[in-house]
Scaffold this active site. Structure first.
Site, PDB file in Angstrom:
ATOM      1  N   VAL A  11      32.955  -3.864  16.656  1.00 49.62           N
ATOM      2  CA  VAL A  11      33.341  -4.602  15.444  1.00 49.62           C
ATOM      3  C   VAL A  11      33.768  -3.624  14.355  1.00 49.62           C
ATOM      4  O   VAL A  11      33.072  -2.658  14.051  1.00 49.62           O
ATOM      5  CB  VAL A  11      32.159  -5.473  14.958  1.00 49.62           C
ATOM      6  CG1 VAL A  11      32.469  -6.103  13.609  1.00 49.62           C
ATOM      7  CG2 VAL A  11      31.845  -6.550  15.994  1.00 49.62           C
TER       8      VAL A  11
ATOM      9  N   ILE B  89      17.563  -8.988  21.345  1.00 49.78           N
ATOM     10  CA  ILE B  89      17.532  -9.980  20.263  1.00 49.78           C
ATOM     11  C   ILE B  89      18.814 -10.805  20.252  1.00 49.78           C
ATOM     12  O   ILE B  89      18.778 -12.038  20.154  1.00 49.78           O
ATOM     13  CB  ILE B  89      17.283  -9.278  18.905  1.00 49.78           C
ATOM     14  CG1 ILE B  89      15.859  -8.688  18.879  1.00 49.78           C
ATOM     15  CG2 ILE B  89      17.489 -10.234  17.741  1.00 49.78           C
ATOM     16  CD1 ILE B  89      15.542  -7.819  17.669  1.00 49.78           C
TER      17      ILE B  89
ATOM     18  N   GLY C  49       0.840  -1.199   0.000  1.00 49.48           N
ATOM     19  CA  GLY C  49       0.000   0.000   0.000  1.00 49.48           C
ATOM     20  C   GLY C  49       0.871   1.243   0.000  1.00 49.48           C
ATOM     21  O   GLY C  49       1.939   1.256   0.640  1.00 49.48           O
TER      22      GLY C  49
ATOM     23  N   ALA D 275      23.021  -8.218  15.076  1.00 49.34           N
ATOM     24  CA  ALA D 275      21.805  -7.902  15.854  1.00 49.34           C
ATOM     25  C   ALA D 275      22.028  -6.588  16.594  1.00 49.34           C
ATOM     26  O   ALA D 275      22.033  -6.538  17.815  1.00 49.34           O
ATOM     27  CB  ALA D 275      21.493  -9.044  16.821  1.00 49.34           C
TER      28      ALA D 275
ATOM     29  N   HIS E  70       0.029 -19.258  47.901  1.00 44.80           N
ATOM     30  CA  HIS E  70       1.265 -19.936  48.302  1.00 44.80           C
ATOM     31  C   HIS E  70       1.212 -21.394  47.892  1.00 44.80           C
ATOM     32  O   HIS E  70       0.175 -22.030  48.062  1.00 44.80           O
ATOM     33  CB  HIS E  70       1.431 -19.848  49.825  1.00 44.80           C
ATOM     34  CG  HIS E  70       2.628 -20.597  50.320  1.00 44.80           C
ATOM     35  ND1 HIS E  70       3.907 -20.103  50.183  1.00 44.80           N
ATOM     36  CD2 HIS E  70       2.728 -21.815  50.911  1.00 44.80           C
ATOM     37  CE1 HIS E  70       4.761 -20.980  50.689  1.00 44.80           C
ATOM     38  NE2 HIS E  70       4.065 -22.031  51.145  1.00 44.80           N
TER      39      HIS E  70
END
Ligand code: FAD
Ligand code: AMP
Length: 481
Positions: free
Chosen positions: A251, A198, A122, A282, A457
């Site tokens: 990195v 993640i 759309g 991630a 309990h």
């Protein structure tokens, strides 16, 4: 011009599909256009959450946790499991079946609610139809283009993984979170860039079923969004399980050579190398609005790609709303859903509201983590004099029976008013336990309110009760500190 609707929702994820259903519950004629494509090219409703996010990750977390427990905990119960093994193909088949069943479920929900589900894409156009209706260009899966009109349009196009220039995804050796959910076998050595929610969940899955997992996190602090005490306990527990979490490790490059990924990263010690068989990127997600907005619609997108909205998810263009991951706020399925419901109520002239301060977060590792409201540091930074109550699961009879004693429940409250400002739980079923705390905070509850609420309990929920008591140094089942 063909079909006209009261509401067209673009995007059928956990934000979009509930918005469309609630619109029809409110007596409106609604359609939901969704363009999700699975890796085999087939269409499915449910968006990232159902197809490549919340649901498949939880399916794999459950399977891998059962395997881990069978190998590590069953002995304590007196259960011997000779020849224990995991069949990854069967685990993945189950994951795929759960996803397929739930996606099919949305198509059925649409049918019964009277929502017109429209597979395809759309695009909101700038032009307007009769009576100022909004016009949406709908492209079917086989490329047929038609124009639809609606009095109101809800944009719910979601998000996609953030790419990392130094580690480009090739879909085979360097993969994103979706790739990591569909791995056919446990890599011997798995690298994960990003120790966010993640990265931790996916790292846990593959570590439990046999991979040697190394997680590289650029920030020096672990889970910086969480309460410090909770994050410290989580780091301790996850490292104890064997996850090699390297903090302050940024990195700088990743290259594939002879079937292995050679990763370079820098930390306080300088340039370091890591070799893995698969590398998962991630590092977060970014809003997705490609092809969503035609020229001149007037819908604003900010410098980070989020559609700009007010607290009621209005874009500022009359009749156009936006919800979920494509707008500001935490990228969470339940936040998307509640925004969708709010918008569908407001469109129908009913009451709709979101309390952005009381959105729970859950990390489905083991131990599980869940929190809501302010951390201890956030409350202190806001100038509040706080009181803290915490209860360790090692003192919970139910947790002991479950062989799940790691972690605690912690309540942060205003010392002057007794009002609960935040709750932080790490331990068994933390994601379920937090629901009571969310409700309590929605009602503006105090520690005393929780103290005077009877908790069955032996249940894990007693940890929340005892934490509330501990905030006033009135705990029964643990030492008052
Ligand atoms: P999405 O779910 O991304 O859905 C958007 C949909 O819109 C997609 O189907 C997309 O194809 C479609 N679309 C986009 N543009 C168009 C267009 N122009 N026309 C038609 N369709 C379009 N959140 C949690 O709360 N709990 C969790 O446990 C959790 N686990 C996660 C695990 C992983 C591995 C990942 C990746 C995410 C996880 N999330 C979790 C986050 C959650 O998936 C998202 O917050 C949520 O899916 C956002 O919902 P949404 O409806 O805004 O967008
Ligand atoms: P989240 O936003 O919760 O998905 O977490 C993503 C994590 O990835 C954050 O903790 C980031 O600090 C981390 N991250 C981002 N870029 C890098 C990078 N180049 N190297 C290592 N970690 C990174």
């Amino acid at each position: 011009m063909s079909d006209s609707y009261d509401v067209i929702v673009i995007g059928g994820g956990p934000g979009g599909y509930p918005a469309a259903i609630r619109a029809t519950q409110n007596g409106l004629k609604a359609a939901c256009i969704d363009g999700w494509k699975n890796q085999d090219g087939s269409h499915a409703f449910g968006g990232t959450c159902l197809n490549a996010g919340c649901i498949p990750s939880k399916a794999l977390l459950e399977s891998s946790e059962l395997f881990h427990r069978a190998g590590h905990e069953f002995k304590a119960h007196g259960i011997a499991v000779p020849g224990l093994a995991i069949d990854i193909a069967a685990m993945q088949k189950r994951r795929a079946q759960i996803v397929k069943g739930m996606s099919g479920g949305i198509a059925m929900l649409f049918k019964s609610a009277g929502v017109t589900g429209l597979p395809g894409t759309g695009k909101l156009l700038a032009e307007s139809g009769a009576d100022g209706a909004r016009v949406v260009e709908y492209t079917t899966l086989d490329g047929k283009v038609e124009k639809l009109t609606a009095k109101q349009v809800v944009l719910a196009s979601g998000s996609v993984p953030t790419p990392l220039r130094s580690a480009p995804v090739d879909g085979k050796h360097i993969i994103d979170s979706w790739g990591a959910l569909e791995l056919p076998a446990a890599p011997e050595r798995l690298g994960v860039i990003g120790a966010g929610v993640i990265g931790l969940e996916l790292g846990s899955v593959w570590q439990r079923v046999g991979s040697k997992v190394t997680i590289l996190e650029a920030l020096p602090d672990f889970l910086s969004v969480a309460d410090r005490q909770l994050a410290g306990e989580a780091l301790k527990q996850l490292r104890k399980q064997g996850l090699d979490i390297k903090l302050g490790a940024k990195v700088s490059s990743a290259t594939v050579k002879n079937g292995a990924v050679h990763v370079s990263y820098t930390n306080a010690g300088g340039e370091q190398q890591l070799t893995v068989d698969r590398l998962v990127v991630a590092i977060g997600r970014r809003p997705y609005t490609e092809g969503l907005l035609g020229e001149g619609t007037g819908v604003q997108v900010d410098e980070r790609g989020f559609i700009v909205v007010d607290e009621h998810c209005r874009t500022g263009v009359p009749g156009v709303w936006a919800i979920g991951d494509c707008v500001r706020g935490p990228m969470l399925a339940h936040k998307a859903k509640d925004e969708g419901l709010m918008v569908a109520e407001l469109i129908a002239g009913r009451y709709g509201h979101m309390d952005y301060n009381i959105i729970p977060s859950v990390v489905y590792t083991a131990p599980e983590m869940a929190w809501v409201g302010q951390s201890e540091d956030q409350a202190k930074a806001a100038g509040v004099q706080v009181k803290i109550g915490s209860f360790p699961f090692v003192a919970s009879g139910r947790a002991r029976a479950m062989e799940a004693t790691a972690g605690f429940a912690k309540i942060v409250a205003d010392a002057a008013t007794d009002r609960i400002l935040g709750v932080h739980i790490i331990g068994p079923m933390a994601g379920e336990l937090i629901a009571e705390c969310v409700l309590a905070m929605e009602y503006g509850a105090t520690c005393e309110d929780l103290q005077r609420t009877i908790h069955a309990h032996p249940t894990l929920s007693e940890a929340v009760h005892e934490a509330a008591l501990a905030a006033d140094k009135r705990a029964i089942d643990t030492l008052n500190r």
